[in-house]
Design a protein around this motif. Structure first.
Motif, PDB file in Angstrom:
ATOM      1  N   THR A  98     -10.656  14.139   5.658  1.00 13.21           N
ATOM      2  CA  THR A  98     -10.885  13.858   4.266  1.00 13.21           C
ATOM      3  C   THR A  98     -11.530  12.541   4.157  1.00 13.21           C
ATOM      4  O   THR A  98     -11.444  11.610   5.174  1.00 13.21           O
ATOM      5  CB  THR A  98      -9.612  13.832   3.552  1.00 13.21           C
ATOM      6  N   ALA A  99     -11.895  12.228   2.828  1.00 16.03           N
ATOM      7  CA  ALA A  99     -12.623  11.049   2.714  1.00 16.03           C
ATOM      8  C   ALA A  99     -11.705   9.538   2.752  1.00 16.03           C
ATOM      9  O   ALA A  99     -12.057   8.741   3.465  1.00 16.03           O
ATOM     10  CB  ALA A  99     -13.282  10.818   1.255  1.00 16.03           C
ATOM     11  N   ASP A 100     -10.420   9.939   2.388  1.00 14.56           N
ATOM     12  CA  ASP A 100      -9.718   8.950   2.695  1.00 14.56           C
ATOM     13  C   ASP A 100      -9.064   8.383   4.155  1.00 14.56           C
ATOM     14  O   ASP A 100      -8.858   7.363   4.582  1.00 14.56           O
ATOM     15  CB  ASP A 100      -8.077   9.111   1.853  1.00 14.56           C
ATOM     16  N   ILE A 101      -8.928   9.706   4.826  1.00 15.30           N
ATOM     17  CA  ILE A 101      -8.936   9.400   6.196  1.00 15.30           C
ATOM     18  C   ILE A 101     -10.208   8.557   7.024  1.00 15.30           C
ATOM     19  O   ILE A 101      -9.849   7.698   7.776  1.00 15.30           O
ATOM     20  CB  ILE A 101      -8.890  10.830   6.924  1.00 15.30           C
ATOM     21  N   ILE A 102     -11.305   9.188   6.708  1.00 12.73           N
ATOM     22  CA  ILE A 102     -12.437   8.343   7.224  1.00 12.73           C
ATOM     23  C   ILE A 102     -12.600   6.970   6.712  1.00 12.73           C
ATOM     24  O   ILE A 102     -12.957   6.090   7.413  1.00 12.73           O
ATOM     25  CB  ILE A 102     -13.953   9.038   6.689  1.00 12.73           C
ATOM     26  N   GLN A 103     -12.190   6.555   5.422  1.00 16.39           N
ATOM     27  CA  GLN A 103     -12.071   5.215   5.143  1.00 16.39           C
ATOM     28  C   GLN A 103     -10.990   4.380   5.770  1.00 16.39           C
ATOM     29  O   GLN A 103     -11.329   3.309   6.078  1.00 16.39           O
ATOM     30  CB  GLN A 103     -11.809   5.251   3.487  1.00 16.39           C
ATOM     31  N   ALA A 104      -9.930   4.939   6.190  1.00 13.90           N
ATOM     32  CA  ALA A 104      -8.805   4.276   6.716  1.00 13.90           C
ATOM     33  C   ALA A 104      -9.369   4.170   7.925  1.00 13.90           C
ATOM     34  O   ALA A 104      -9.244   2.841   8.846  1.00 13.90           O
ATOM     35  CB  ALA A 104      -7.887   5.127   6.813  1.00 13.90           C
ATOM     36  N   ALA A 105     -10.204   5.285   8.826  1.00 16.73           N
ATOM     37  CA  ALA A 105     -10.522   4.806  10.080  1.00 16.73           C
ATOM     38  C   ALA A 105     -11.623   3.608  10.205  1.00 16.73           C
ATOM     39  O   ALA A 105     -11.597   2.948  11.055  1.00 16.73           O
ATOM     40  CB  ALA A 105     -11.166   6.079  10.617  1.00 16.73           C
ATOM     41  N   ARG A 106     -12.597   3.668   9.195  1.00 19.65           N
ATOM     42  CA  ARG A 106     -13.571   2.715   8.989  1.00 19.65           C
ATOM     43  C   ARG A 106     -13.056   1.208   8.688  1.00 19.65           C
ATOM     44  O   ARG A 106     -13.620   0.448   9.463  1.00 19.65           O
ATOM     45  CB  ARG A 106     -14.878   3.026   7.852  1.00 19.65           C
ATOM     46  N   THR A 107     -11.878   1.157   7.960  1.00 19.53           N
ATOM     47  CA  THR A 107     -11.210  -0.116   7.753  1.00 19.53           C
ATOM     48  C   THR A 107     -10.679  -0.539   9.291  1.00 19.53           C
ATOM     49  O   THR A 107     -10.867  -1.762   9.238  1.00 19.53           O
ATOM     50  CB  THR A 107     -10.434   0.122   6.619  1.00 19.53           C
ATOM     51  N   ALA A 108     -10.145   0.316   9.753  1.00 19.44           N
ATOM     52  CA  ALA A 108      -9.185   0.002  11.113  1.00 19.44           C
ATOM     53  C   ALA A 108     -10.320  -0.489  12.186  1.00 19.44           C
ATOM     54  O   ALA A 108     -10.252  -1.400  12.644  1.00 19.44           O
ATOM     55  CB  ALA A 108      -8.447   1.077  11.627  1.00 19.44           C
ATOM     56  N   VAL A 109     -11.419   0.279  12.207  1.00 20.60           N
ATOM     57  CA  VAL A 109     -12.210  -0.059  13.338  1.00 20.60           C
ATOM     58  C   VAL A 109     -13.228  -1.346  12.912  1.00 20.60           C
ATOM     59  O   VAL A 109     -13.673  -1.962  13.734  1.00 20.60           O
ATOM     60  CB  VAL A 109     -13.489   1.222  13.302  1.00 20.60           C
ATOM     61  N   GLY A 110     -13.291  -1.447  11.744  1.00 15.28           N
ATOM     62  CA  GLY A 110     -14.147  -2.802  11.323  1.00 15.28           C
ATOM     63  C   GLY A 110     -13.389  -4.280  11.493  1.00 15.28           C
ATOM     64  O   GLY A 110     -13.851  -5.235  11.164  1.00 15.28           O
ATOM     65  N   MET A 111     -11.991  -4.168  11.519  1.00  9.87           N
ATOM     66  CA  MET A 111     -11.082  -5.209  11.701  1.00  9.87           C
ATOM     67  C   MET A 111     -11.531  -5.929  13.184  1.00  9.87           C
ATOM     68  O   MET A 111     -11.751  -5.341  14.203  1.00  9.87           O
ATOM     69  CB  MET A 111      -9.851  -4.832  11.856  1.00  9.87           C
ATOM     70  N   ASP A 112     -11.533  -7.330  12.965  1.00  4.43           N
ATOM     71  CA  ASP A 112     -11.950  -8.255  14.266  1.00  4.43           C
ATOM     72  C   ASP A 112     -10.494  -7.983  15.417  1.00  4.43           C
ATOM     73  O   ASP A 112     -10.920  -7.992  16.408  1.00  4.43           O
ATOM     74  CB  ASP A 112     -11.935  -9.563  13.745  1.00  4.43           C
ATOM     75  N   SER A 113      -9.508  -7.778  14.776  1.00  8.34           N
ATOM     76  CA  SER A 113      -8.279  -8.148  15.746  1.00  8.34           C
ATOM     77  C   SER A 113      -7.755  -6.612  15.790  1.00  8.34           C
ATOM     78  O   SER A 113      -7.400  -5.780  15.024  1.00  8.34           O
ATOM     79  CB  SER A 113      -7.173  -8.949  14.950  1.00  8.34           C
ATOM     80  N   PRO A 114      -7.398  -6.160  17.173  1.00  6.72           N
ATOM     81  CA  PRO A 114      -7.001  -4.876  17.424  1.00  6.72           C
ATOM     82  C   PRO A 114      -5.674  -4.998  16.887  1.00  6.72           C
ATOM     83  O   PRO A 114      -5.016  -3.769  16.318  1.00  6.72           O
ATOM     84  CB  PRO A 114      -7.156  -4.692  18.823  1.00  6.72           C
ATOM     85  N   LEU A 115      -4.737  -6.005  16.838  1.00  6.76           N
ATOM     86  CA  LEU A 115      -3.542  -6.207  16.464  1.00  6.76           C
ATOM     87  C   LEU A 115      -3.548  -5.840  14.823  1.00  6.76           C
ATOM     88  O   LEU A 115      -2.717  -4.854  14.337  1.00  6.76           O
ATOM     89  CB  LEU A 115      -2.663  -7.308  16.603  1.00  6.76           C
ATOM     90  N   SER A 116      -4.445  -6.288  14.174  1.00  7.50           N
ATOM     91  CA  SER A 116      -4.550  -6.254  12.905  1.00  7.50           C
ATOM     92  C   SER A 116      -4.849  -4.640  12.437  1.00  7.50           C
ATOM     93  O   SER A 116      -4.333  -4.215  11.452  1.00  7.50           O
ATOM     94  CB  SER A 116      -5.660  -7.145  11.866  1.00  7.50           C
ATOM     95  N   ALA A 117      -5.856  -4.293  13.567  1.00  6.48           N
ATOM     96  CA  ALA A 117      -6.072  -2.586  13.038  1.00  6.48           C
ATOM     97  C   ALA A 117      -4.871  -1.734  13.161  1.00  6.48           C
ATOM     98  O   ALA A 117      -4.630  -0.928  12.547  1.00  6.48           O
ATOM     99  CB  ALA A 117      -7.261  -2.102  14.098  1.00  6.48           C
ATOM    100  N   GLU A 118      -4.152  -2.060  13.996  1.00  4.23           N
ATOM    101  CA  GLU A 118      -2.865  -1.509  14.433  1.00  4.23           C
ATOM    102  C   GLU A 118      -2.011  -1.449  13.331  1.00  4.23           C
ATOM    103  O   GLU A 118      -1.219  -0.399  12.803  1.00  4.23           O
ATOM    104  CB  GLU A 118      -2.283  -1.740  15.799  1.00  4.23           C
ATOM    105  N   GLN A 119      -1.842  -2.736  12.924  1.00  3.54           N
ATOM    106  CA  GLN A 119      -0.694  -3.067  11.723  1.00  3.54           C
ATOM    107  C   GLN A 119      -1.333  -2.137  10.364  1.00  3.54           C
ATOM    108  O   GLN A 119      -0.533  -1.686   9.516  1.00  3.54           O
ATOM    109  CB  GLN A 119      -0.795  -4.415  11.179  1.00  3.54           C
ATOM    110  N   PHE A 120      -2.605  -2.200  10.287  1.00  2.52           N
ATOM    111  CA  PHE A 120      -3.438  -1.459   9.080  1.00  2.52           C
ATOM    112  C   PHE A 120      -2.883   0.136   9.215  1.00  2.52           C
ATOM    113  O   PHE A 120      -2.542   0.751   8.291  1.00  2.52           O
ATOM    114  CB  PHE A 120      -4.641  -1.862   9.018  1.00  2.52           C
ATOM    115  N   LEU A 121      -3.248   0.450  10.269  1.00  2.00           N
ATOM    116  CA  LEU A 121      -2.936   2.091  10.659  1.00  2.00           C
ATOM    117  C   LEU A 121      -1.601   2.396  10.503  1.00  2.00           C
ATOM    118  O   LEU A 121      -1.264   3.436  10.055  1.00  2.00           O
ATOM    119  CB  LEU A 121      -3.520   2.370  11.972  1.00  2.00           C
TER     120      LEU A 121
END
Length: 180
Positions: A98-121
């Protein structure tokens, strides 16, 4: 009735507790469940995982089937967006994305820090889990939801910024060397 006694014994778990020990771990959770659940339900609890099965086989629980479908879709979206970012071919997304899943993935991939991405996910998954949680707090699906939450919190507590940064750079360098 058995679910009431089981659910009422499950302590509240939160990742906000920092690095302190959780009041219950996966092993203790499964042990507690064994006293109250049928053999089939114990089997489902024993097979709870953060990695959904690749095929959409039924677990016997509508809640778990939905959770695994959403998690599988998130993983496909993350893989596709990461592949596109690296200018590589990616698999076609399955219809359940769904669109919300794609948006969550885009946000996570766009983060500079892998740890920040993991916290977001992590936060995204917890919100999703709360949305999917059954209305009946004393059902077997509530027990399964608790097990998934426990897995998510335990996983998040394992992250260490320095170790992760070192590992990330090592993996990334290996990927870049493989492209040459």
């Amino acid at each position: 009735m058995a679910y009431y006694y089981l659910v009422s014994q499950l302590p509240n778990i939160s990742a906000a507790e920092g690095k302190s020990a959780l009041p219950l771990n996966q092993e203790s959770f499964k042990e507690l469940c064994c006293r109250f659940l049928s053999e089939d339900e114990k089997s489902v609890v024993g097979s709870l995982s953060l990695v959904p099965p690749k095929d959409a086989s039924s677990t016997g629980s509508v809640f778990l089937d939905t959770w695994y479908e959403k998690e599988r879709s998130l993983r496909y979206a993350l893989a596709q967006i990461r592949a596109q970012k690296m200018k590589k071919d990616a698999a076609v997304l399955p219809p359940g994305v769904t669109a919300d899943i794609i948006q969550a993935a885009r946000t996570a991939v766009g983060m500079d820090s892998p740890l920040s991405a993991e916290q977001f996910l992590f936060e995204y998954r917890i919100r999703l889990l709360d949305e999917l949680r059954p209305l009946d707090s004393f059902s077997v699906d509530s027990v399964y939801a608790y097990g998934i939450r426990l897995l998510l919190v335990e996983r998040m507590k394992k992250f260490d910024a320095e170790i992760g940064k070192t590992s990330y750079h090592k993996i990334y360098d290996n990927i870049l060397e493989g492209d040459k």
